[in-house]
Design an enzyme around this catalytic site. Sequence first.
Site, short mmCIF file in Angstrom:
data_model
loop_
_atom_site.label_atom_id
_atom_site.label_comp_id
_atom_site.label_asym_id
_atom_site.label_seq_id
_atom_site.Cartn_x
_atom_site.Cartn_y
_atom_site.Cartn_z
N ASN A 151 31.18 24.33 -2.31
CA ASN A 151 30.33 25.33 -1.67
C ASN A 151 29.85 24.93 -0.28
O ASN A 151 29.44 25.76 0.50
CB ASN A 151 29.13 25.65 -2.57
CG ASN A 151 28.48 24.41 -3.14
OD1 ASN A 151 29.13 23.60 -3.80
ND2 ASN A 151 27.20 24.24 -2.88
N GLN A 179 32.85 29.40 -6.16
CA GLN A 179 33.22 29.70 -4.77
C GLN A 179 34.66 30.22 -4.66
O GLN A 179 35.03 30.81 -3.65
CB GLN A 179 33.08 28.44 -3.90
CG GLN A 179 31.65 28.02 -3.65
CD GLN A 179 30.88 28.99 -2.76
OE1 GLN A 179 31.45 29.68 -1.92
NE2 GLN A 179 29.58 29.05 -2.93
N CYS A 325 21.05 25.09 -1.47
CA CYS A 325 20.24 24.34 -2.43
C CYS A 325 19.55 23.16 -1.78
O CYS A 325 18.53 22.70 -2.25
CB CYS A 325 21.12 23.86 -3.58
SG CYS A 325 22.07 25.20 -4.27
#
Length: 376
Positions: A151, A179, A325
């Site tokens: 990702n 993804q 994140c």
Amino acid sequence: MKFYYFDNAATTRLDNDVLKEMLPYSNVIYGNASSSYKLGKNSKHAIEHSRQKVANILGAKPSEIYFTSGGTESDNTALKGIAHANRIRGNHIITSSIEHPAILESAKELEKEGFRITYLPVNNLGVINLEQLENAITSSTILISIMFANNEIGTIQPIKEIGRIAKKYDIPFHTDAVQAIGNLRINVDEFGIDALSMSAHKFYGPKGIGALYVRKTVDFDRFMSGGHQERNMRAGTENIAGIVGLGTAIDLAYKNIDAHNKKIKYLRDYFLTNITREFPDLKINGNMEYRLPGNANISFRNVQGSKLLKALDDASICVSAGSACSAGLTKLSHVLEAIGMPEEYSHNSLRVTIGKNNTKEEVDFLIYSLRRILKS
Ligand SMILES: *Cc1c(COP(=O)(O)O)cnc(C)c1O
């Protein structure tokens, strides 16, 4: 307000056609799919229709598809569920050091329970070494979990070869394909995949709905306890509008996959060519050969990433530092650390992920803005 959205790896905008399909399942066909009357059966039918669509895309059987609340739940279920159900056969799991936190944190919890985890390193292009994978396998290995595409840096792993090795030693192979779905054609038999995670909001579907494929021959424990939904493997009243959205979105994504990939790859390469021309000492992270078509991950030398991100935000440009994140945290991304990024480039990485709604004019504006911010 107009946003210049270049963060399609974090999430995508729900497609209007997908939304249109979803809407009746909130307030018209609202029955509980477990109910025996027609209104409930209509909901049930919609779920099974979506399940069939997902199965078709993967070359799987509908009975091998489980709907979940998203990529995170699918990853948790795959890792913990397969580990727990196969505990009597062994306690060793192999994964990689660049997985999504949904895998890495699940692995950490399993370690606390007495499982032994091997985190395979990657080379400076972000690819695992197949020899290292094979050498890590022991008689107690019960699961291999390697992500399809990363990702942060978009790296695509040699999934077919991993599948072949897993098969040779008769070890279930799970892949986090969150993804990859919508960007790459994936047939689970062809790739030797035994379990696979996906999430609708990464391919222009709604948030909070995902799916997990688990091959018939692989045992796993359920993650959610309660009712008998999803053939006893995932309790909880189904998110029917979400499931319809996922099914519609995956269908749409694969119907247009070639044109979609060509367009986003063109815009990604256009961005990279022009930004490299402006900033010759810029670094492109990951490898360009085995890479998701819309992903660009770059590092500027001696530029403070957080300041750059703020200035871009002021111009209504949405990009990400490292991954969503780890955004907001000053900690260096575990992925960039794993590919051995040099110190003077740390904290300066920018992830630009192009999606189907982006235009060349928007990319021009991004390049213009980067030039304006960095050269002032
Ligand atoms: C986004 C993402 C996830 C988490 O999916 P959610 O649906 O947001 O929970 C897991 N793995 C990867 C590779 C992702 O990109």
